[in-house]
Design a protein around this motif. Structure first.
Motif, PDB file in Angstrom:
ATOM      1  N   PRO A   9      -5.853   6.116   1.742  1.00 15.94           N
ATOM      2  CA  PRO A   9      -5.026   4.956   0.838  1.00 15.94           C
ATOM      3  C   PRO A   9      -5.209   5.659  -0.578  1.00 15.94           C
ATOM      4  O   PRO A   9      -5.990   6.306  -0.990  1.00 15.94           O
ATOM      5  CB  PRO A   9      -6.270   3.771   0.941  1.00 15.94           C
ATOM      6  N   TYR A  11       0.605  -1.380  -0.353  1.00 16.44           N
ATOM      7  CA  TYR A  11       0.070   0.136  -0.050  1.00 16.44           C
ATOM      8  C   TYR A  11       0.792   1.243   0.225  1.00 16.44           C
ATOM      9  O   TYR A  11       1.943   1.350   0.652  1.00 16.44           O
ATOM     10  CB  TYR A  11      -1.009   0.263   1.277  1.00 16.44           C
ATOM     11  N   TYR A  17      -0.006   5.250   1.114  1.00 15.22           N
ATOM     12  CA  TYR A  17      -0.873   6.158   1.771  1.00 15.22           C
ATOM     13  C   TYR A  17      -0.405   7.619   1.768  1.00 15.22           C
ATOM     14  O   TYR A  17       0.577   7.835   1.559  1.00 15.22           O
ATOM     15  CB  TYR A  17      -1.154   5.786   3.157  1.00 15.22           C
ATOM     16  N   TYR A  38      -2.855   0.574  -4.117  1.00 17.86           N
ATOM     17  CA  TYR A  38      -2.445  -0.687  -3.779  1.00 17.86           C
ATOM     18  C   TYR A  38      -1.870  -1.572  -4.907  1.00 17.86           C
ATOM     19  O   TYR A  38      -2.531  -1.512  -5.884  1.00 17.86           O
ATOM     20  CB  TYR A  38      -3.996  -1.490  -3.412  1.00 17.86           C
TER      21      TYR A  38
END
Length: 665
Positions: free
Chosen positions: A381, A370, A372, A384
């Protein structure tokens, strides 16, 4: 506005008034002597609120020659004032060889009716983690209003796709040049550049070229050149040729990481003395060829210290990431001119790296697969990747990242005939094999179902899931009767029953336990930092806790009244008679990394020599017998029971580079 610009500063249950030089509680107040007041101010303004005796001499005594007793007296007076106002809390701790640290986090103090809160909590629910941010400063100190980022058209552009791994990338300020690392045919790590849609290698030779970073102007590279020696090098690549010059010596255990200053005239870097010490942050200017230490992390822990940094606001500020636990990181913002603390925030997330996005005045952090974004005091977020993000870099609207896919398998060898066979394999990580003492079971950790789990294989049967594990690193050990597995998490000790996978907590987090092994007669032998440094303790449900070492102890086993143990800060394996207290150094070149896997089998020591292999040491005869020669794919995780040795091997790592275009929603 820095913390010391505030009129009043809150310290735990107390308030310091700058104007009157008074400390006060809810009921009483004490006027501080000038020297004591200056001492407290120095602790408030120092990185991590930790000061060395030399710093105190320079700042509080203006460099004059003073005795240790004078410093001790001033510290004692400050402690006395704090204790009189708040006897329930310890405000100052002494750190051997480092200095003194303020244990409470100072905050600007505001009236309770004010809308400016001392702590702001924010929560973000994501697919795999919940993140909490606490910002310790007034709203006027937060970054300017920033924007939330998105991925333009949700498009990911592959840049590389060759077999093997491209890793540790960096990006020029204009986003046109990418620097990355890639092994050559001989396994040496070389440097590559990607520009104008083409990638080409520009380093040569038999050395490994490691931890390289491209300067913002795209003309220079700082990197580690490692052969039999270790040197930090500077390369000029302005004319598509690599002209190098040495900067300073290093050691492989330093595990350096570089970040350029925005003007390309110097860089920040992290370094540590050895694997037992935490990282500190340093600055190095190319015009003077002089480096200086900027932060002083606490050393008595098993943490990484100050492990990542990024300059912000055109270099006027520096954000430093400090390891707190596997699920917690503290980000501290410093003014680079004097390294005064501007603010801190706590993230309930074990982040890997941080990058500042200048266009939106926001911070981008990586954690597993991930990315952020922290903006306007919120975390959101951003992306991904599907695979763990190994490194990333951002410039303007361009973000590039490298992912990594590592597969490991567990192998078995019978010592009697050296026969070798693959025992456990999957498309993910299979790690930390642990044979039960009777050899009937093998437990191991696997990520094949997308999370860390304990798996169990009994005899020739198929392996099955036994229990889920909490996030973060876990070390397994069998109970003495083979009925359960032990592990620690956030200071507590847990037990997993082999029969049904039921997990119970044996010791609370107050034990501050880390390495745990079974002890005699149902006891537990564990390491803890609760006494001020890592020591070994023995716990029994009937008799409670007993400290076994006083000069250091991190990983140990007990056999026939003898304690065999290693230390956290020092290489070597020791033997201590628990009745007489006599201690003997058994193996002087016993690497500190052995804490994870070494074991005691029928009184013999099974341990690893880095780069050589596994050995069986007999304390009585002093015979040291090699039982496995280390191969290139050997991973330092193994277990021995009787004639059966199991260990981990790694497949060739895979990883590629991708480009994202950032946009505002």
């Amino acid at each position: 506005m820095s913390l010391l610009d505030q009129e009043e500063i809150r310290l735990g249950n107390l308030v310091l008034s700058r104007q009157s030089r008074e400390l006060r509680s809810a009921e009483h107040k004490i006027a501080l002597e000038p020297r004591v007041y200056e001492l407290l101010l120095q602790m408030l303004s120092s990185p991590n609120h930790l000061v060395s005796r030399d710093q105190l001499i320079d700042s509080v005594w203006q460099g004059r020659v003073v005795s240790d007793s004078a410093i001790n007296r001033a510290i004692s007076q400050l402690r006395k004032c704090l204790a009189e106002l708040d006897p329930e809390m310890e405000y100052i701790e002494t750190l051997p060889k480092l200095g003194y640290r303020l244990k409470v986090v100072p905050e600007a103090d505001y009236p309770t009716s004010s809308t400016a809160l001392a702590k702001w909590p924010f929560f973000l629910l994501a697919a795999v983690a919940a993140i909490m941010i606490i910002w310790w400063q007034n709203g006027v100190n937060t970054p300017p209003v920033s924007e939330r980022l998105t991925i333009h058209n949700k498009t990911v552009q592959p840049i590389s796709g060759d077999d093997g791994i491209e890793f540790d990338l960096s990006l020029s300020k204009d986003g046109k040049v990418i620097l990355f690392h890639k092994p050559d045919a001989n396994g040496r790590i070389q440097l590559w550049l990607h520009r104008d849609a083409q990638s080409y290698r520009f380093s040569q030779g038999e050395a490994d070229h490691l931890d390289a970073k491209l300067s913002p102007d795209g003309k220079q590279v700082v990197y580690v050149q490692q052969t039999d020696s270790c040197k930090v090098m500077l390369a000029d690549i302005a004319q598509n040729q690599m002209t190098t010059s040495p900067l300073f010596d290093c050691h492989p255990d330093n595990a350096l990481r570089f970040v350029w200053m925005p003007d390309s005239k110097g860089f920040y870097y992290r370094s540590r003395q050895d694997k037992t010490q935490p990282f500190a942050i340093y600055a190095y200017r190319l015009d003077t060829r002089i480096g200086r230490q900027l932060t002083l992390p606490v050393s008595i822990s098993n943490g990484l210290g100050d492990f990542a940094m990024t300059p912000t606001h055109e270099g006027e500020q520096l954000v430093v990431a400090t390891y707190q636990s596997q699920q917690k990181t503290v980000l501290t913002t410093y003014r680079t001119q004097d390294m005064s603390v501007l603010g801190q925030k706590e993230m309930s997330l074990g982040i890997k790296d941080i990058q500042w996005h200048q266009a939106t005045n926001s911070l981008i952090v990586s954690h597993g697969p991930y990315l952020y974004q922290w903006y306007n005091n919120e975390v959101s977020p951003l992306f991904y990747a599907g695979q763990p993000i190994q490194s990333f870099a951002v410039s303007g609207q361009q973000l590039v990242y490298s992912d990594s896919l590592q597969r490991t398998s567990i192998w078995q060898m019978h010592l009697s005939n050296a026969s070798l066979e693959q025992l456990i394999t999957s498309s993910k990580l299979d790690l930390q094999p642990r044979l039960s003492h009777d050899g009937n079971h093998m437990a191991f950790i696997s990520t094949r179902q997308g999370k860390h789990q304990i798996w169990l294989q009994t005899g020739l049967s198929e392996a099955k899931v036994l229990a889920d594990l909490p996030a973060g690193f876990t070390r397994l050990s069998w109970q003495a009767d083979n009925s359960a597995l032990l592990y620690s998490h956030q200071g507590g000790i847990y037990q997993v029953q082999v029969e049904d996978g039921a997990t119970t907590q044996l010791l609370s987090e107050q034990a501050q336990a880390y390495v745990v092994n079974p002890g005699p007669n149902g006891a537990l032998l564990y390491s803890s930092i609760k006494s001020g440094d890592w020591q070994l303790w023995l716990w029994h449900p009937d008799s409670g806790h007993r400290q076994l070492t006083k000069q250091g102890g991190y990983s140990g086993w007990i056999w026939q009244g003898q304690l065999f143990y290693s230390k956290y800060h020092q290489a070597g394996l020791w033997q201590k008679d628990l009745k007489s207290g006599n201690e003997t150094l058994l193996i002087d070149d016993f690497a500190v990394t052995n804490w994870l896997n070494w074991q005691l089998m029928d009184g013999n020591i099974i341990y690893h020599r880095p780069g050589v292999g596994l050995f069986d040491f007999n304390p009585h005869t002093q015979e040291d017998r090699q039982i496995l020669t280390q191969s290139a794919d050997f991973v330092h995780q193994y277990s021995l029971s009787g004639d059966q040795l199991v260990f981990v091997r790694a497949d060739t790592a895979q990883g590629d580079i991708y480009r994202l275009t950032l946009a505002s929603p």
